[in-house]
Write a protein that holds these residues in place. Sequence first.
Motif, short mmCIF file in Angstrom:
data_model
loop_
_atom_site.label_atom_id
_atom_site.label_comp_id
_atom_site.label_asym_id
_atom_site.label_seq_id
_atom_site.Cartn_x
_atom_site.Cartn_y
_atom_site.Cartn_z
N THR A 1 0.89 -1.20 -0.01
CA THR A 1 0.02 0.06 0.03
C THR A 1 0.98 1.32 0.07
N THR A 2 2.02 1.18 0.59
CA THR A 2 2.89 2.37 0.82
C THR A 2 3.27 2.82 -0.72
N LEU A 3 3.82 1.54 -1.36
CA LEU A 3 3.98 1.89 -2.81
C LEU A 3 3.26 2.43 -3.70
N LEU A 4 1.80 2.07 -3.46
CA LEU A 4 0.86 2.74 -4.29
C LEU A 4 0.57 3.99 -3.85
N THR A 5 0.70 4.18 -2.40
CA THR A 5 0.85 6.04 -2.06
C THR A 5 1.77 6.68 -2.73
N LEU A 6 2.95 6.15 -2.78
CA LEU A 6 4.03 6.75 -3.48
C LEU A 6 3.63 7.09 -5.14
N ILE A 7 3.33 5.91 -5.83
CA ILE A 7 2.94 5.89 -7.20
C ILE A 7 1.65 7.18 -7.34
N GLY A 8 0.75 7.20 -6.24
CA GLY A 8 -0.37 8.03 -6.48
C GLY A 8 -0.19 9.48 -6.05
N ALA A 9 1.16 9.87 -5.85
CA ALA A 9 1.53 11.10 -5.46
C ALA A 9 0.87 11.42 -3.94
N LEU A 10 0.59 10.52 -3.03
CA LEU A 10 0.29 10.68 -1.73
C LEU A 10 1.38 10.95 -0.67
N ARG A 11 2.23 10.44 -1.12
CA ARG A 11 3.76 10.65 -0.20
C ARG A 11 4.78 10.83 -1.18
N GLN A 12 5.89 11.26 -0.51
CA GLN A 12 7.17 11.48 -1.48
C GLN A 12 8.07 10.55 -0.90
N VAL A 13 8.99 9.99 -1.92
CA VAL A 13 9.94 8.88 -1.78
C VAL A 13 11.11 9.51 -0.82
N THR A 14 11.81 8.65 -0.22
CA THR A 14 12.79 9.25 0.89
C THR A 14 13.97 9.21 0.23
N GLU A 15 14.25 8.36 -0.74
CA GLU A 15 15.30 8.38 -1.75
C GLU A 15 15.12 7.93 -2.96
N GLY A 16 15.78 8.20 -4.19
CA GLY A 16 15.57 7.51 -5.58
C GLY A 16 14.78 8.37 -6.24
N SER A 17 14.22 8.11 -7.56
CA SER A 17 13.84 8.68 -8.51
C SER A 17 12.64 8.12 -8.99
N LEU A 18 11.22 8.85 -8.66
CA LEU A 18 9.99 8.32 -9.28
C LEU A 18 9.41 9.18 -10.17
N ASP A 19 9.08 8.60 -11.31
CA ASP A 19 8.51 9.60 -12.40
C ASP A 19 7.04 8.86 -12.84
N VAL A 20 6.04 9.70 -12.64
CA VAL A 20 4.61 9.26 -12.69
C VAL A 20 4.16 10.03 -13.91
N LEU A 21 3.80 9.43 -14.97
CA LEU A 21 2.83 10.31 -16.20
C LEU A 21 3.73 11.36 -16.52
N GLY A 22 5.10 11.25 -16.46
CA GLY A 22 6.07 12.44 -17.06
C GLY A 22 6.34 13.40 -15.78
N PHE A 23 5.92 13.35 -14.70
CA PHE A 23 6.04 14.08 -13.59
C PHE A 23 7.13 13.57 -12.72
N GLN A 24 8.19 14.15 -12.29
CA GLN A 24 9.18 13.87 -11.26
C GLN A 24 8.73 13.85 -9.91
N LEU A 25 8.46 13.10 -9.06
CA LEU A 25 7.86 13.13 -7.81
C LEU A 25 8.65 13.56 -6.56
N GLN A 26 9.93 12.90 -6.68
CA GLN A 26 10.73 13.45 -5.38
C GLN A 26 11.21 14.69 -5.40
N ASN A 27 10.66 15.44 -4.20
CA ASN A 27 10.72 16.84 -3.82
C ASN A 27 9.80 17.63 -4.73
N ALA A 28 8.82 17.05 -5.22
CA ALA A 28 7.66 17.83 -6.03
C ALA A 28 7.01 18.81 -5.40
#
Length: 105
Positions: free
Chosen positions: A65-92
Motif C-alpha cells: 500500500t505504501t508503494l501505491l501511495t508513492l505512485i499515487g502522489a500521496l507521499r514522497q520517496v525518501t530516496e531515489g527517483s520516481l516519475d509518474v505520467l512524466g512528472f518527477q515526484l521526488q521533492n515535487a
Amino acid sequence: SKRRELKEKPVFTVNESTTAGKTVIQAEGVSFAYDAHKPLIKDFSFTVQRGDKIAIVGQNGSGKTTLLTLIGALRQVTEGSLDVLGFQLQNASADVMHEVRRRIG
C-alpha cells in the motif's frame, strides 16, 4: 504490540502488453521509510508502460500500500527517483503532486 519481522519481500511483477509503448511509471532506487532507521521500501526499481498489467503481492506490512501511495502522489520517496505520467515526484511541489493525482483519477 510488537510488529513482526518480514520473512519475504513483496513481489512486483509486470506482464508486458503487446500494446505497451509509452512509459507511465519509472522508479529507480526508490526507498521510503516512516522511521529513518527502518526503511519499508529500499532500493526498488521498476518500469511500467501503457497497457502493462501489474501485480503487487506480499505479506501484511511489506509495503504494498505504501508503494501505491508513492505512485499515487500521496507521499514522497525518501530516496531515489520516481516519475509518474512524466512528472518527477521526488521533492515535487504540492501543485505537481495534485496534478498527478488529478490525472490518475
